[in-house]
Write an enzyme that holds these catalytic residues in place. Structure first.
Site, short mmCIF file in Angstrom:
data_model
loop_
_atom_site.label_atom_id
_atom_site.label_comp_id
_atom_site.label_asym_id
_atom_site.label_seq_id
_atom_site.Cartn_x
_atom_site.Cartn_y
_atom_site.Cartn_z
CB CYS A 2 -0.95 0.09 1.18
SG CYS A 2 -2.13 -1.25 1.24
NE ARG A 27 4.64 1.67 0.15
CZ ARG A 27 5.63 1.34 0.96
NH1 ARG A 27 6.88 1.47 0.54
NH2 ARG A 27 5.41 0.91 2.17
CG ASN A 101 1.26 0.74 4.37
OD1 ASN A 101 0.95 -0.43 4.19
ND2 ASN A 101 2.51 1.17 4.34
N GLY A 102 -1.10 -0.92 6.45
CA GLY A 102 -0.86 -1.75 7.63
C GLY A 102 -2.06 -2.62 7.91
CD GLU A 483 16.64 -14.09 -5.95
OE1 GLU A 483 15.98 -14.53 -5.00
OE2 GLU A 483 16.37 -13.01 -6.50
CE LYS A 487 13.87 -11.80 -8.98
NZ LYS A 487 14.20 -12.00 -7.62
CD GLU A 490 10.00 -12.33 -7.58
OE1 GLU A 490 9.37 -11.94 -6.59
OE2 GLU A 490 11.24 -12.23 -7.65
CG HIS A 506 16.66 -39.04 -2.17
ND1 HIS A 506 16.95 -40.35 -1.89
CD2 HIS A 506 17.85 -38.39 -2.22
CE1 HIS A 506 18.26 -40.48 -1.77
NE2 HIS A 506 18.83 -39.31 -1.98
CE LYS A 605 11.79 -3.32 -4.88
NZ LYS A 605 12.15 -4.68 -5.28
#
Ligand code: G6P
Length: 610
Positions: A2, A27, A101-102, A483, A487, A490, A506, A605
């Protein structure tokens, strides 16, 4: 998570709010809205979807010209993305409008209480409860009312509030969610992050938790929860507005990928002085380092992946046991702390809620905190005993690239610094590692240019319709595989799994069939033969293998279908190189699939909620 903006000044508020929201869209981008206050009335427009939907709606429903307003771009937590769940939220009499925001944790309890008093609710959000409560407690005084509201709400919040009775006031507060106050000439601002301020001012206040701010056109007053005034230091933004522009690239992500050499240079070179690693201002002494019995690393997402690479490097060079935890797991698993331990906290934004909570937990247990953070003055930076900044500059694309690789470089430097303090580094070894570190930016640039020559894009186009990828490696290559896999997931929405190459047999190898793409990261010299065997195992089951290996390992070409070469480097630093082709591969796959590279679905983000 947000984005909030607020404006009070002389200019028309809506364009300022919209420009601010545009720069905060990273955000959250599932809905957005603005409210303005003029002639003792509040006018609001909200729209589901990214900002373009709000822009279109504002063209249809032009708001009256006002010089006070608040805006919000949302990442939904309570209530699905919709017009009605978008912020700003109003009290039932329309006296106040509020952006948040929160998360308000006791919202259900407050909602029940307010409903008993006759309040009705429009939305499913926790935020509307605060707006309703504000109106219920409103006594004509903005700051006084907010103080009463804050006694009742629990959770994390950055709030921006306007009131129709006070068209000359913008009110704000923060607790556990970021908020800045921009200081202009005859105008002032609130914003979740600096890019929203840059076109108007470079001077700002950093707010601490529980600080209430009353902004007027010509001044800003700050109070504590008891209403006592607080003096604040003015900070100055040192970077240019252009860093938050795409500069000709189609997406911020590619711009930020290509910025990695410079970001690494800025992070590394000031810290290598006269053949030594130099962490200026750090309070950790050689004695403390020498007596360390254990290191905890906590982080989320890619920063956690950087931590996993860090564990290999730190344990190898310092022989100190390292535990790496996902912050959201660490904070609830009742971790065991002991004497002479250190907690390394890694975060690009410095605001990730779980990481901050993990930091506080370790700190409370008496553990010293060393953080690796990109955003100067962020909560994690401020609450740590020592901070080593990554000088990556602002990162806008949701998927991190330069944030991650600069974190790796700091972890290498910490490992070398600790190893030396413990007397474990021979002179020639130290020299070799420092040379490698100095070469990191240049070699990164070489890899990026080679990767951008077209072959990886062609490979991405060839494989972009596949729905499952496996990325395998051993040791540090496995950490890098994690990582790389993230990438791809996402930004392209392709399912991919990172696997320790030796573990595949396995169980998971049962998923390999004719044509399954397997990316094998093969850069660890001591494990190369074993990795080649693992490649053969998947090849034998029909996998299409793309190997990433170092120049000179030509025998890898005999077992793989495609080979991507990276320059030779010490085994400990290879993660910095082998992730680069994967960043570029993921980017081109996402573009080929028509995905919004910078703003992938469902993500944000800066994750400032649990
Ligand atoms: C989000 C971002 C990730 C990031 C993670 C941790 O999930 O999308 O890219 O790695 O948060 O963020 P931090 O700012 O703490 O590094």
């Amino acid at each position: 998570m947000c984005g909030i903006v607020g404006y009070i000044g002389m200019q028309p508020a809506v364009p300022v709010l919209m420009a601010g929201l545009k720069s905060l869209e990273y955000r959250g981008y599932d809905s957005a809205g603005v409210s303005v206050c003029v002639s003792d009335e509040i006018y609001t427009v909200k729209a589901k979807g990214d900002l373009s939907h709000l822009e279109a709606k504002l063209k249809e429903t032009a708001l009256p010209e006002a010089t006070l307003g608040i805006g919000h771009t949302r990442w939904a937590t309570h209530g699905a993305p919709s017009d009605v769940n978008s912020h700003p939220h109003m009290g039932r009499k329309g006296i106040v409008a509020l952006v948040h925001n929160g998360i308000i944790e006791n919202y259900l309890e407050l909602k029940a209480e307010l409903m008993e008093k006759g309040c009705t609710f429009q939305s499913e959000t926790d935020t509307e409860i605060v707006a309703q409560l504000f109106e219920y407690l409103y006594d004509g005084d903005m700051v006084g009312t907010l103080r009463k509201v804050l006694q009742r709400v629990h959770g994390a919040y950055a709030l921006g509030i306007i009131c129709k009775d006070h068209p000359d006031q913008l009110l704000a507060v923060r607790k556990d969610s970021p908020l800045l106050v921009g200081l202009g000439k005859e105008e002032n601002f609130i914003a979740s992050d600096i890019p929203a301020l840059l076109s108007y001012t470079r001077d700002y206040y950093l707010l601490n938790d529980n600080e209430i701010v009353l902004l007027k056109r010509d001044g800003v007053s700050i109070f504590d929860l008891d209403g006592n005034p607080i003096e604040k230091e003015v900070f100055h933004v040192s970077w240019d507005a252009s860093v938050a522009e795409k500069e000709g690239y189609d997406y911020f992500m590619m711009k930020e990928i290509m910025e990695q050499p410079r970001a690494l240079q800025k992070t590394i070179s000031p810290r290598i002085l006269e053949g030594n690693i130099n962490f200026e201002g750090i309070g950790l002494t050689e004695e403390m380092i020498a007596s360390l019995r254990r290191i905890h690393i906590v982080a989320c997402g890619s920063a956690w992946h950087a931590g996993i690479v860090g564990r290999y490097v730190l344990e190898k060079l310092t022989r100190i046991p390292v535990e790496v935890d996902i912050a959201s797991e660490f904070r609830y698993r009742d971790p065991i702390f002991g004497e002479n331990e250190l907690c390394i906290v890694i975060s690009q934004s410095g605001e990730t809620a779980d990481t901050l909570a993990a930091l506080r937990l370790a700190k409370q247990a008496g553990v010293r905190i060393l953080s690796i953070v990109n955003v100067v003055g962020s909560s994690i930076a401020r609450e740590s005993d020592d901070v080593i900044y990554t000088w990556a500059g602002p990162e806008i694309a949701v998927a991190t690239t330069k944030g991650y690789t600069t974190q790796l470089s700091v972890l290498y430097m910490i490992a070398l610094y600790f190893a030396k303090a413990k007397g474990l580094l021979r002179q020639e070894e130290e020299k070799m590692y420092l040379e490698e570190l100095k070469l990191l930016p240049e070699k990164t640039s070489q890899v990026l240019h080679a990767c951008n020559s077209g072959s990886i894009e062609a490979l991405a186009k060839q494989l972009c319709k596949r729905e499952d990828f496996f990325i395998i490696g051993r040791g540090i290559d496995y950490a890098a595989a994690m990582e790389s896999s993230l990438k791809l997931k996402e930004i392209s929405y392709i399912h991919s799994e990172a696997y320790a190459a030796g573990e595949l047999k396995h169980g998971t190898i049962s998923l390999i069939e004719e044509g399954t793409p397997v990316i094998a990261i093969a850069t660890q010299s001591t494990l190369l033969e074993k990795l080649v065997s693992n490649i053969k195992e998947v090849k034998a089951r029909g996998a299409y293998v793309i190997a990433i290996t170092e120049e000179g390992n030509s025998f890898v070409a005999d077992v793989a279908d495609e080979v991507i070469y990276i320059p030779k480097a010490t085994d400990l630093f290879t993660a910095s190189y082998n992730v680069l082709p994967m960043q570029i591969f993921a980017y081109h796959v996402a573009v080929a699939r028509g995905c919004n590279v910078d703003k992938p679905r469902n993500l944000a983000k800066s994750v400032t909620v649990e």
